[in-house]
Design an enzyme around this catalytic site. Structure first.
Site, PDB file in Angstrom:
ATOM      1  N   ARG A   1     -11.671  15.077  16.702  1.00 40.44           N
ATOM      2  CA  ARG A   1     -11.428  14.598  18.065  1.00 40.44           C
ATOM      3  C   ARG A   1     -12.104  15.486  19.106  1.00 40.44           C
ATOM      4  O   ARG A   1     -12.523  14.987  20.153  1.00 40.44           O
ATOM      5  CB  ARG A   1      -9.930  14.498  18.338  1.00 40.44           C
ATOM      6  CG  ARG A   1      -9.347  13.226  17.735  1.00 40.44           C
ATOM      7  CD  ARG A   1      -7.881  13.084  18.023  1.00 40.44           C
ATOM      8  NE  ARG A   1      -7.457  11.704  17.798  1.00 40.44           N
ATOM      9  CZ  ARG A   1      -6.190  11.315  17.756  1.00 40.44           C
ATOM     10  NH1 ARG A   1      -5.220  12.198  17.938  1.00 40.44           N
ATOM     11  NH2 ARG A   1      -5.892  10.056  17.556  1.00 40.44           N
TER      12      ARG A   1
ATOM     13  N   LYS B   1       4.001  -0.754   7.891  1.00 34.16           N
ATOM     14  CA  LYS B   1       4.937  -1.662   8.566  1.00 34.16           C
ATOM     15  C   LYS B   1       4.322  -2.959   9.062  1.00 34.16           C
ATOM     16  O   LYS B   1       3.408  -2.949   9.872  1.00 34.16           O
ATOM     17  CB  LYS B   1       5.550  -0.949   9.763  1.00 34.16           C
ATOM     18  CG  LYS B   1       6.606   0.059   9.400  1.00 34.16           C
ATOM     19  CD  LYS B   1       7.229   0.595  10.667  1.00 34.16           C
ATOM     20  CE  LYS B   1       8.700   0.912  10.455  1.00 34.16           C
ATOM     21  NZ  LYS B   1       9.346   1.292  11.706  1.00 34.16           N
TER      22      LYS B   1
ATOM     23  N   GLY C   1      -4.931   6.131  12.242  1.00 40.23           N
ATOM     24  CA  GLY C   1      -4.966   7.543  11.888  1.00 40.23           C
ATOM     25  C   GLY C   1      -5.104   7.775  10.397  1.00 40.23           C
ATOM     26  O   GLY C   1      -5.954   8.551   9.947  1.00 40.23           O
TER      27      GLY C   1
ATOM     28  N   GLY D   1      -2.967   3.902  17.752  1.00 45.13           N
ATOM     29  CA  GLY D   1      -2.186   2.959  18.555  1.00 45.13           C
ATOM     30  C   GLY D   1      -3.017   2.265  19.614  1.00 45.13           C
ATOM     31  O   GLY D   1      -2.892   1.056  19.830  1.00 45.13           O
TER      32      GLY D   1
HETATM   33  P1  ADP Z   1      -2.729   3.807   9.823  1.00 51.61           P
HETATM   34  O1  ADP Z   1      -2.326   5.173  10.333  1.00 51.61           O
HETATM   35  O2  ADP Z   1      -4.109   3.814   9.232  1.00 51.61           O
HETATM   36  O3  ADP Z   1      -2.532   2.742  10.870  1.00 51.61           O
HETATM   37  P2  ADP Z   1      -0.127   3.369   8.656  1.00 51.61           P
HETATM   38  O4  ADP Z   1       0.403   4.514   9.443  1.00 51.61           O
HETATM   39  O5  ADP Z   1       0.331   2.008   9.005  1.00 51.61           O
HETATM   40  O6  ADP Z   1      -1.740   3.434   8.622  1.00 51.61           O
HETATM   41  O7  ADP Z   1       0.291   3.557   7.116  1.00 51.61           O
HETATM   42  C1  ADP Z   1      -0.064   4.697   6.388  1.00 51.61           C
HETATM   43  C2  ADP Z   1       0.975   5.056   5.366  1.00 51.61           C
HETATM   44  O8  ADP Z   1       1.313   3.963   4.541  1.00 51.61           O
HETATM   45  C3  ADP Z   1       0.455   6.139   4.448  1.00 51.61           C
HETATM   46  O9  ADP Z   1       1.225   7.303   4.663  1.00 51.61           O
HETATM   47  C4  ADP Z   1       0.692   5.571   3.038  1.00 51.61           C
HETATM   48  O10 ADP Z   1       1.231   6.518   2.144  1.00 51.61           O
HETATM   49  C5  ADP Z   1       1.684   4.468   3.290  1.00 51.61           C
HETATM   50  N1  ADP Z   1       1.617   3.461   2.254  1.00 51.61           N
HETATM   51  C6  ADP Z   1       0.603   2.632   1.963  1.00 51.61           C
HETATM   52  N2  ADP Z   1       0.902   1.850   0.908  1.00 51.61           N
HETATM   53  C7  ADP Z   1       2.142   2.180   0.520  1.00 51.61           C
HETATM   54  C8  ADP Z   1       3.018   1.705  -0.503  1.00 51.61           C
HETATM   55  N3  ADP Z   1       2.658   0.729  -1.338  1.00 51.61           N
HETATM   56  N4  ADP Z   1       4.254   2.261  -0.586  1.00 51.61           N
HETATM   57  C9  ADP Z   1       4.630   3.225   0.270  1.00 51.61           C
HETATM   58  N5  ADP Z   1       3.850   3.717   1.246  1.00 51.61           N
HETATM   59  C10 ADP Z   1       2.621   3.199   1.377  1.00 51.61           C
HETATM   60 MG    MG Z   2      -0.395   6.104  10.618  1.00 49.47          MG
END
Ligand code: ADP
Ligand code: MG
Length: 408
Positions: free
Chosen positions: A41, A202, A365, A388
């Site tokens: 960053r 989520k 992230g 976000g």
């Molecule tokens: P990003 O930051 O790229 O938007 P998220 O914060 O939504 O992604 O999700 C990331 C998290 O989701 C990671 O910590 C990963 O471990 C978790 N994750 C992905 N698949 C699974 C799964 N099948 N079961 C539990 N956790 C998961």
């Molecule tokens: Mg995340």
């Protein structure tokens, strides 16, 4: 695919030698052992900092770091200032506080090309409240505002919005300009097919995005924990997989919508988006690196097991979609990639995204962290610095930290 940018940028203003600019950057970086653990960053802010310094600007940089509620040396910007000094090859002064007499005096004394970094803006309670008094104090530190903190642009805080409102000139930095142009370009007129890969934890956080892409994308590939809300909605066994209850209903609606669209003839307005769910799953008996691991033949997760990654057939199917993509957007890992036994699905999809022929954009992230970990960060066209913020922009929301800037 870049849209004309709607806001004025640092290219549009006269930076006469010694002009003091308050620059909101995104230095919200991870720290480790008193140093900066990942400086991406800080590097992303360099084009703006370099351009302003070359023109003789005197820079007052500010950022938040973490979520402190009060002054706390553990969240000081001092390690960031030290790293910035290395990167620009020039001294960087660290202010002892965010605002106050001493800080004002330091800002007043800046010479052309000098750089002063304020302390963590969240040390001031007024920051997240967009407090007028703090905004006044920040605004008094410069005679022009530069917004370059894309990662914080979805928050109306004193340092992102309040201070900018109070200054007669408020323009975008080069990072913010690029982020907004690329992400808006994705929505405006993407080269087709537009293939969107969504994963992570989520559904409820990302349902607005799913809805939006059902309108626009040609294919929506779903992995990560999010897939299990869809599987529950379809009546599959999910074992101990992470299923978000409110996500199940949202997933059911999304599936029904995709099904309706599938039956409708393709028109210019509807992309007829297909939803692709995983075909096979890798499960563990618990959420741990040392868990027992099983490659399931299919997607029904047995009692006592949890789905932690997508399987090989899924990686192949998703890769085939990505091979023909004109534009790719990826957000959210395909599994619990932080644990090596469950990283293969995310790695495989990351490679397919990197190899995709079209324009490739990655936001989020954890997805960004995954790309860095696999050494693929340089192989995508755009890796957003804002998790976000990038999602809100793609959902069609206006970002307060962008809106506050002067129109072009
Ligand atoms: P990003 O930051 O790229 O938007 P998220 O914060 O939504 O992604 O999700 C990331 C998290 O989701 C990671 O910590 C990963 O471990 C978790 N994750 C992905 N698949 C699974 C799964 N099948 N079961 C539990 N956790 C998961
Ligand atoms: Mg995340």
């Amino acid at each position: 695919m870049s849209e004309p940018f709607r806001k004025q940028t640092i290219r549009d203003i006269d930076v006469h030698p010694g002009r003091r600019l308050l620059v909101r950057v995104d230095f919200n970086v991870p720290l480790k052992n008193g140093g900066v653990a990942d400086d991406s960053r800080i590097r992303a802010a360099l084009p703006t900092i370099r351009s302003l310094r070359e023109r003789g600007g005197a820079l007052v940089l500010c950022s938040h770091l973490g979520r402190p509620k009060a002054p706390d040396p553990a969240t000081s910007l001092a390690p960031v200032s030290a790293r910035l000094a290395d990167l620009i090859g020039a001294p960087v002064q660290q202010a002892p506080a965010v605002v106050g007499d001493e800080v004002s005096a330091m800002a007043q004394a800046l010479e052309p090309g000098n750089v002063l970094v304020l302390e963590n803006t969240r040390w001031e309670a007024g920051e997240t409240k967009n407090d007028p008094q703090l905004s006044d104090q920040l605004a008094a530190l410069g005679d022009g505002f530069v917004g370059d903190a894309f990662g914080s642009a979805h928050r109306a805080h004193a340092s992102t919005v309040g201070a900018a409102e109070r200054m007669h000139v408020a323009v975008a930095g080069l990072l913010l300009e690029r982020e907004v142009s690329v992400l808006e370009g994705l929505l405006e007129d993407p080269a087709r097919p537009l293939v969107v890969v969504l994963g992570g934890a989520k559904v409820s956080d990302k349902i607005a995005l799913i809805d939006r892409f059902l309108d626009m994308a040609d294919a929506l590939l779903i992995g990560g924990a999010m897939a299990f809300s869809f599987f529950r909605a379809e009546g599959h066994a999910t074992g101990n997989s992470l299923v978000e209850e409110e996500g199940v209903e949202l997933a059911r609606k999304a599936l029904a919508r995709a099904e309706r669209e599938r039956r409708r003839p393709v028109t210019a307005e509807s992309a007829n988006c297909r939803i692709l769910l995983p075909l096979d799953i890798v499960a563990g008996d618990r959420f741990a690196e040392a868990a027992d691991r099983r490659e399931l033949d299919g997607v029904d997760v047995p009692e006592g097991w949890m789905g932690l990654d997508i399987g090989r057939q899924t990686v192949e199917a998703f890769s085939r979609e990505l091979e023909g993509a004109g534009t790719v957007f990826w957000n959210g890992p395909m599994g619990a990639f932080e644990m090596e036994p469950f990283a293969a699905g995310t790695r495989g999809v990351a490679e397919a995204v990197a190899d995709a022929p079209g324009t490739t954009v990655v936001g989020g992230g954890d997805s960004g962290a995954a790309l860095h970990e696999f050494g693929l960060a340089d192989r995508v066209d755009h890796l957003s610095t804002g998790g976000g913020a990038s999602l809100e922009l793609l959902e069609g929301k206006r970002l307060p930290g962008v809106e506050v800037l002067d129109d072009a």
